[in-house]
Design a protein around this motif. Structure first.
Motif, PDB file in Angstrom:
ATOM      1  N   UNK A 292      -5.454  -5.639   2.106  1.00 39.55           N
ATOM      2  CA  UNK A 292      -4.898  -4.883   0.969  1.00 39.55           C
ATOM      3  C   UNK A 292      -4.029  -5.705   0.031  1.00 39.55           C
ATOM      4  N   UNK A 293      -4.036  -7.029   0.153  1.00 35.22           N
ATOM      5  CA  UNK A 293      -3.186  -7.839  -0.710  1.00 35.22           C
ATOM      6  C   UNK A 293      -3.618  -7.768  -2.169  1.00 35.22           C
ATOM      7  N   UNK A 294      -4.852  -7.359  -2.426  1.00 38.15           N
ATOM      8  CA  UNK A 294      -5.314  -7.213  -3.804  1.00 38.15           C
ATOM      9  C   UNK A 294      -4.498  -6.189  -4.582  1.00 38.15           C
ATOM     10  N   UNK A 295      -3.861  -5.246  -3.869  1.00 31.08           N
ATOM     11  CA  UNK A 295      -3.002  -4.282  -4.555  1.00 31.08           C
ATOM     12  C   UNK A 295      -1.831  -4.968  -5.250  1.00 31.08           C
TER      13      UNK A 295
ATOM     14  N   UNK B 200       0.802  -1.214   0.000  1.00 26.95           N
ATOM     15  CA  UNK B 200       0.000   0.000   0.000  1.00 26.95           C
ATOM     16  C   UNK B 200       0.839   1.269   0.000  1.00 26.95           C
ATOM     17  N   UNK B 201       2.153   1.148   0.169  1.00 27.77           N
ATOM     18  CA  UNK B 201       3.023   2.325   0.202  1.00 27.77           C
ATOM     19  C   UNK B 201       3.436   2.728  -1.206  1.00 27.77           C
ATOM     20  N   UNK B 202       3.951   3.946  -1.323  1.00 30.34           N
ATOM     21  CA  UNK B 202       4.436   4.404  -2.621  1.00 30.34           C
ATOM     22  C   UNK B 202       5.574   3.524  -3.117  1.00 30.34           C
ATOM     23  N   UNK B 203       6.471   3.119  -2.204  1.00 33.30           N
ATOM     24  CA  UNK B 203       7.569   2.224  -2.582  1.00 33.30           C
ATOM     25  C   UNK B 203       7.028   0.883  -3.047  1.00 33.30           C
ATOM     26  N   UNK B 204       6.001   0.390  -2.364  1.00 30.32           N
ATOM     27  CA  UNK B 204       5.409  -0.882  -2.748  1.00 30.32           C
ATOM     28  C   UNK B 204       4.764  -0.821  -4.118  1.00 30.32           C
TER      29      UNK B 204
END
Length: 472
Positions: free
Chosen positions: A277-280, A239-243
């Motif tokens: 949030x794993x769908x991201x 969920x992070x920008x880095x991710x």
């Protein structure tokens, strides 16, 4: 030089020579040929010296030799220094006890029994050590991972057979050279040693040629991709920008794969997420999996609760999970997971430090094991070769994708097809290779650790034989 001084010089020379050979022949970059010689200097000394000094010399030789890993332990998260020193001490005590048993039997005129008892004690004790919750890495068998002809015996005995042979070579030679051994005993010991190695190497050569008594044809060839980000840390939050940037990098790399790749394996802990949030992560991977017709295996550090997953994203966009079965930080799993419509099983890193789930996968028909892994740089070669040994034991190929370590693929006979160190200036490291699926379940798969138990039985007999009266 008087007798006392001569004994001291010989003892110090044996200590120094054995310590140097252990140092060079083990650890994270072993010189495999020297491993065979490491026990020899102390075994040659043993019959001519008292028991207590022999034990101390053997213990110190092994401990000094293990200093090749101590620097790593001071920097390691997985194996901190106290645990590393305990590992070193365990192997040192095992070696010292093996030397004592050898000495006792030689002094009682039992040269051939001594040649077999020392490696049996070593192998049996290492097997017992391996039953700890963390498993075992870096045995003598691992040092020989570059010799497939020798490794084939593991398909019958497990890796324990290779460990036994390495110590047996030195023990047999030392028994032949021991003072006071009768000529007939020397002859019998030499003939039996040559016969043992002739049978092992002959079996290995036949099995590699596909004509051995346990040989089976390879499965179909599978084109695989091993992909790792060179600089990303552990469990980057999706969920992070880095991710999100990391997901874009990986999906772009998968999208650029050449035609014909069936499975892409990413490292352990490549991403981190909660269930919500794993769908991201799985959404973008499902899209590229459909577009390329490729199955993607990716390591996911699950949060709240904590456990390690390998998520399999199929070409139809569906997902299935494999939970790490030997998880030091989270709840372990118990089930096997296969890549859909294939004979490719999934395991994670430290799972291959234990006999299972590898044996269970082979029994269930696996011919290739996809392994997201995470090492700490220096131990990448050693740990990935542990995976190679599991493949030989159970007849499946290995696809090892190691974060901060190696990208490795090997066939079911231990022949390495590709081995690439990760890291470097680029963002991603990718290897595409074709590997034949392994021949399938082996005698070891069916019989398990029978050879280790045989070694324990021989050890018990050796201990009893050591208390009989000495010969003159």
């Amino acid at each position: 030089m008087d007798f006392r001084a001569r004994r001291i010089v010989l003892a110090l020379a044996a200590l120094a020579a054995s310590a140097l050979l252990w140092y060079l022949g083990t650890g994270f970059a072993p010189i495999a040929a020297l491993t065979w010689l490491a026990p020899l200097p102390v075994l040659l000394l043993a019959p001519a010296e008292r028991a207590v000094p022999v034990f101390g010399i053997a213990f110190l030789a092994s401990m000094i030799g293990s200093t090749n890993s101590w620097g790593f332990y001071t920097r390691s998260y997985d194996v901190p220094l106290p645990m590393g020193l305990l590992i070193s001490a365990s192997f040192a005590v095992t070696f010292a006890l093996a030397v004592l048993v050898f000495r006792a039997l030689v002094l009682r005129g039992k040269a051939m029994f001594a040649a077999f008892a020392a490696p049996a004690l070593w192998t049996g004790a290492v097997y017992l050590i391996s039953l700890n919750p963390f498993g075992i890495v870096g045995t003598l068998a691992t040092t020989q991972a570059g010799s497939p002809v020798l490794l084939q015996i593991a398909s019958v005995t497990g890796a324990w057979g290779t460990d036994f042979l390495v110590v047996f070579a030195s023990a047999a030679l030392a028994a032949l050279c021991a003072p006071g051994v009768a000529k007939g005993a020397r002859l019998r010991t030499g003939v039996v040693a040559v016969l043992v190695f002739g049978l092992v190497l002959g079996f290995g050569a036949l099995r590699l040629s596909g004509t051995g008594p346990f040989a089976k044809p390879d499965g179909q060839r599978q084109r695989i991709a091993l992909i790792v980000h060179n600089h990303a840390g552990w469990g980057i939050d999706v969920a992070s920008a880095e991710g999100r940037a990391l997901i874009r990098d990986y999906t772009a790399e998968i999208a650029a794969l050449p035609a014909g790749v069936r499975t892409a394996v990413l490292p352990e802990g490549a991403f981190g997420s909660t269930e919500a949030n794993r769908g991201a992560l799985t959404g973008p991977l499902a899209g590229v999996a459909r577009a390329k017709g490729v199955s993607v295996v990716v390591g996911l550090a699950h949060k709240n609760p904590t456990y390690q997953l390998a998520v399999v994203v199929a070409p139809d966009g569906t997902t299935r999970d494999y939970r790490k079965q030997h998880d030091a930080v989270g709840a372990p799993g118990h089930s096997l997971t296969f890549v859909p419509a294939s004979r490719t099983g999934v395991a994670i890193c430290a799972d291959l430090d234990h006999p299972n789930p590898s044996g269970k996968y082979a029994g269930a028909g696996a011919r290739l094991l996809a392994v997201p892994a995470s090492d700490e740089g220096e131990n990448g070669w050693q740990h990935s070769r542990n995976g190679v040994l599991r493949g030989v034991e159970n007849g499946f190929a290995i696809a090892w994708s190691g974060r901060a370590s190696r990208l490795l693929a090997a066939d079911g006979y231990g022949r390495v097809r590709t081995d690439t160190v990760t890291g470097g200036a680029g963002a991603l490291r990718r290897v595409v290779t074709e590997v034949p699926e392994g021949p399938g379940a082996t005698p070891y798969t069916a019989l398990g650790d029978w050879f280790a138990w045989l070694c324990l039985a021989v050890t018990a007999g050796a201990v009893l034989g050591s208390v009989t009266r000495r010969t003159r």
